[in-house]
Design a protein around this motif. Sequence first.
Motif, PDB file in Angstrom:
ATOM      1  N   ASN A 153      -1.852   8.040   4.835  1.00 16.11           N
ATOM      2  CA  ASN A 153      -0.879   7.218   5.550  1.00 16.11           C
ATOM      3  C   ASN A 153      -0.195   8.096   6.589  1.00 16.11           C
ATOM      4  OD1 ASN A 153       1.823   5.946   6.107  1.00 16.11           O
ATOM      5  ND2 ASN A 153       0.914   4.384   4.802  1.00 16.11           N
ATOM      6  N   ASN A 154      -0.100   7.607   7.805  1.00 15.57           N
ATOM      7  CA  ASN A 154       0.456   8.409   8.904  1.00 15.57           C
ATOM      8  C   ASN A 154       1.972   8.489   8.916  1.00 15.57           C
ATOM      9  OD1 ASN A 154      -2.094   8.949   9.868  1.00 15.57           O
ATOM     10  ND2 ASN A 154      -2.113   7.174  11.214  1.00 15.57           N
ATOM     11  N   ASP A 155       2.639   7.684   8.129  1.00 11.07           N
ATOM     12  CA  ASP A 155       4.097   7.648   8.160  1.00 11.07           C
ATOM     13  C   ASP A 155       4.684   8.449   6.999  1.00 11.07           C
ATOM     14  OD1 ASP A 155       6.601   7.060   9.055  1.00 11.07           O
ATOM     15  OD2 ASP A 155       6.291   4.892   9.106  1.00 11.07           O
ATOM     16  N   GLU A 156       4.402   9.751   6.975  1.00 11.68           N
ATOM     17  CA  GLU A 156       4.833  10.616   5.870  1.00 11.68           C
ATOM     18  C   GLU A 156       6.349  10.669   5.727  1.00 11.68           C
ATOM     19  OE1 GLU A 156       3.062  14.504   6.129  1.00 11.68           O
ATOM     20  OE2 GLU A 156       1.086  13.646   6.493  1.00 11.68           O
ATOM     21  N   GLU A 210       0.832  -1.208   0.000  1.00 10.15           N
ATOM     22  CA  GLU A 210       0.000   0.000   0.000  1.00 10.15           C
ATOM     23  C   GLU A 210       0.867   1.260   0.000  1.00 10.15           C
ATOM     24  OE1 GLU A 210      -0.448  -2.571   2.246  1.00 10.15           O
ATOM     25  OE2 GLU A 210      -2.099  -3.447   1.107  1.00 10.15           O
ATOM     26  N   GLN A 211       1.919   1.268   0.821  1.00  8.76           N
ATOM     27  CA  GLN A 211       2.813   2.419   0.869  1.00  8.76           C
ATOM     28  C   GLN A 211       3.551   2.591  -0.459  1.00  8.76           C
ATOM     29  OE1 GLN A 211       5.015   1.095   4.318  1.00  8.76           O
ATOM     30  NE2 GLN A 211       4.084   2.674   5.621  1.00  8.76           N
ATOM     31  N   ALA A 212       3.943   1.479  -1.083  1.00  9.73           N
ATOM     32  CA  ALA A 212       4.637   1.541  -2.375  1.00  9.73           C
ATOM     33  C   ALA A 212       3.737   2.163  -3.438  1.00  9.73           C
ATOM     34  CB  ALA A 212       5.089   0.150  -2.797  1.00  9.73           C
ATOM     35  N   LYS A 213       2.446   1.869  -3.403  1.00  3.25           N
ATOM     36  CA  LYS A 213       1.502   2.467  -4.356  1.00  3.25           C
ATOM     37  C   LYS A 213       1.454   3.980  -4.186  1.00  3.25           C
ATOM     38  CE  LYS A 213      -1.604  -1.485  -4.818  1.00  3.25           C
ATOM     39  NZ  LYS A 213      -2.941  -2.020  -4.499  1.00  3.25           N
ATOM     40  N   ILE A 214       1.477   4.449  -2.949  1.00  2.00           N
ATOM     41  CA  ILE A 214       1.450   5.896  -2.671  1.00  2.00           C
ATOM     42  C   ILE A 214       2.695   6.564  -3.248  1.00  2.00           C
ATOM     43  CG2 ILE A 214       1.552   7.629  -0.835  1.00  2.00           C
ATOM     44  CD1 ILE A 214      -0.083   5.596   0.905  1.00  2.00           C
ATOM     45  N   VAL A 215       3.863   5.965  -3.018  1.00  3.83           N
ATOM     46  CA  VAL A 215       5.122   6.549  -3.509  1.00  3.83           C
ATOM     47  C   VAL A 215       5.164   6.507  -5.033  1.00  3.83           C
ATOM     48  CG1 VAL A 215       7.642   6.328  -3.499  1.00  3.83           C
ATOM     49  CG2 VAL A 215       6.351   6.039  -1.380  1.00  3.83           C
ATOM     50  N   LYS A 216       4.706   5.426  -5.614  1.00  2.00           N
ATOM     51  CA  LYS A 216       4.670   5.315  -7.078  1.00  2.00           C
ATOM     52  C   LYS A 216       3.763   6.400  -7.668  1.00  2.00           C
ATOM     53  CE  LYS A 216       3.930   2.010 -10.795  1.00  2.00           C
ATOM     54  NZ  LYS A 216       3.525   0.664 -11.156  1.00  2.00           N
ATOM     55  N   HIS A 224       5.425   9.789  -7.580  1.00  2.00           N
ATOM     56  CA  HIS A 224       6.411   9.972  -8.650  1.00  2.00           C
ATOM     57  C   HIS A 224       5.749  10.370  -9.964  1.00  2.00           C
ATOM     58  CE1 HIS A 224      10.449   9.068  -7.251  1.00  2.00           C
ATOM     59  NE2 HIS A 224       9.933   8.155  -6.455  1.00  2.00           N
ATOM     60  N   SER A 225       4.512   9.967 -10.167  1.00  2.00           N
ATOM     61  CA  SER A 225       3.847  10.266 -11.433  1.00  2.00           C
ATOM     62  C   SER A 225       3.109  11.602 -11.414  1.00  2.00           C
ATOM     63  CB  SER A 225       2.857   9.146 -11.792  1.00  2.00           C
ATOM     64  OG  SER A 225       1.802   9.120 -10.852  1.00  2.00           O
ATOM     65  N   GLY A 226       2.946  12.184 -10.244  1.00  2.00           N
ATOM     66  CA  GLY A 226       2.173  13.423 -10.133  1.00  2.00           C
ATOM     67  C   GLY A 226       3.022  14.675 -10.208  1.00  2.00           C
ATOM     68  N   LYS A 227       2.335  15.818 -10.244  1.00  2.00           N
ATOM     69  CA  LYS A 227       3.019  17.110 -10.312  1.00  2.00           C
ATOM     70  C   LYS A 227       3.368  17.640  -8.930  1.00  2.00           C
ATOM     71  CE  LYS A 227       0.969  18.556 -14.658  1.00  2.00           C
ATOM     72  NZ  LYS A 227       0.149  19.529 -15.350  1.00  2.00           N
ATOM     73  N   SER A 228       2.705  17.124  -7.906  1.00  2.00           N
ATOM     74  CA  SER A 228       2.934  17.598  -6.547  1.00  2.00           C
ATOM     75  C   SER A 228       3.165  16.413  -5.606  1.00  2.00           C
ATOM     76  CB  SER A 228       1.731  18.430  -6.100  1.00  2.00           C
ATOM     77  OG  SER A 228       1.945  18.959  -4.835  1.00  2.00           O
ATOM     78  N   PRO A 229       4.352  15.826  -5.656  1.00  2.00           N
ATOM     79  CA  PRO A 229       4.617  14.614  -4.877  1.00  2.00           C
ATOM     80  C   PRO A 229       4.393  14.772  -3.375  1.00  2.00           C
ATOM     81  CG  PRO A 229       6.460  15.097  -6.333  1.00  2.00           C
ATOM     82  CD  PRO A 229       5.501  16.230  -6.442  1.00  2.00           C
ATOM     83  N   ALA A 230       4.833  15.890  -2.804  1.00  2.00           N
ATOM     84  CA  ALA A 230       4.679  16.083  -1.359  1.00  2.00           C
ATOM     85  C   ALA A 230       3.204  16.109  -0.965  1.00  2.00           C
ATOM     86  CB  ALA A 230       5.373  17.358  -0.916  1.00  2.00           C
ATOM     87  N   SER A 231       2.395  16.747  -1.790  1.00  2.00           N
ATOM     88  CA  SER A 231       0.954  16.782  -1.512  1.00  2.00           C
ATOM     89  C   SER A 231       0.342  15.394  -1.637  1.00  2.00           C
ATOM     90  CB  SER A 231       0.239  17.732  -2.471  1.00  2.00           C
ATOM     91  OG  SER A 231       0.676  19.048  -2.256  1.00  2.00           O
ATOM     92  N   ASN A 232       0.763  14.652  -2.665  1.00  2.00           N
ATOM     93  CA  ASN A 232       0.251  13.286  -2.839  1.00  2.00           C
ATOM     94  C   ASN A 232       0.544  12.433  -1.613  1.00  2.00           C
ATOM     95  OD1 ASN A 232      -0.655  13.936  -5.387  1.00  2.00           O
ATOM     96  ND2 ASN A 232       1.082  13.026  -6.434  1.00  2.00           N
ATOM     97  N   ILE A 233       1.746  12.584  -1.060  1.00  3.26           N
ATOM     98  CA  ILE A 233       2.118  11.813   0.125  1.00  3.26           C
ATOM     99  C   ILE A 233       1.374  12.338   1.351  1.00  3.26           C
ATOM    100  CG2 ILE A 233       4.027  11.342   1.731  1.00  3.26           C
ATOM    101  CD1 ILE A 233       5.833  11.135  -0.799  1.00  3.26           C
ATOM    102  N   ALA A 234       1.329  13.659   1.515  1.00  3.27           N
ATOM    103  CA  ALA A 234       0.680  14.256   2.687  1.00  3.27           C
ATOM    104  C   ALA A 234      -0.803  13.928   2.767  1.00  3.27           C
ATOM    105  CB  ALA A 234       0.884  15.768   2.679  1.00  3.27           C
ATOM    106  N   PHE A 235      -1.480  13.893   1.638  1.00  5.43           N
ATOM    107  CA  PHE A 235      -2.925  13.662   1.637  1.00  5.43           C
ATOM    108  C   PHE A 235      -3.297  12.214   1.314  1.00  5.43           C
ATOM    109  CE2 PHE A 235      -2.556  18.267   0.634  1.00  5.43           C
ATOM    110  CZ  PHE A 235      -3.098  18.726   1.827  1.00  5.43           C
ATOM    111  N   SER A 236      -2.336  11.314   1.430  1.00  4.17           N
ATOM    112  CA  SER A 236      -2.596   9.905   1.109  1.00  4.17           C
ATOM    113  C   SER A 236      -3.363   9.183   2.204  1.00  4.17           C
ATOM    114  CB  SER A 236      -1.276   9.170   0.869  1.00  4.17           C
ATOM    115  OG  SER A 236      -0.547   9.087   2.085  1.00  4.17           O
TER     116      SER A 236
END
Length: 179
Positions: free
Chosen positions: A90-93, A67-73, A76-88
């Motif tokens: 998942n608590n382990d940002e 699940e975490q790997a899907k978030i990181v993948k 990588h494909s988005g324009k705003s990676p930090a936002s994608n991770i922050a709003f995923s």
Amino acid sequence: MSEGKLYAVKNAKGLYLSMSADTLIRWREGQVTATTSQRIAHDLCTEHGDHVVTLIEEPKKVVLTKEQAKIVKYAHSGKSPASNIAFSGNNDEELLIKAFVNGYTVAEEKKYLVYKELGGKQKNKLFAQAYRSSIYPGTISWILTNEVKSGSWAQFTEAEIKHYGLQDCEKEEVTDDEQ
């Protein structure tokens, strides 16, 4: 050439091989001649002794769940990676950001053999073991056996155990040599 790495030759005393403009070669502390070519560093090592070291080390990859790997993948494909991770959600940002920057590997999910020990007055123990049905894909079937078998057809992840409602069964973790 390995991008992002510098190689040098270092001896057992902690001194680095150093070359000046007039090709004078000496072992020095704090003065290093480095190269981006691992092959050249190995050639220098062969010629002058001791061992090759990496001056700029590659960071270690982070181990993630699927699940975490899907978030990181996705990050990588988005324009705003930090936002994608922050709003995923998942608590382990911090872990996900390290994985985004340093790379990651996906942890192997544990697998289990699922069975029920049957009571009764048999001479031998008897087990009902769950396995994936080849006749009805997406379902499980049961076999009666005197010992629990460990084929891939009988291995389930925690998520599959929940999905098939097998939580009340006994489970045995499959070791690496059984997979």
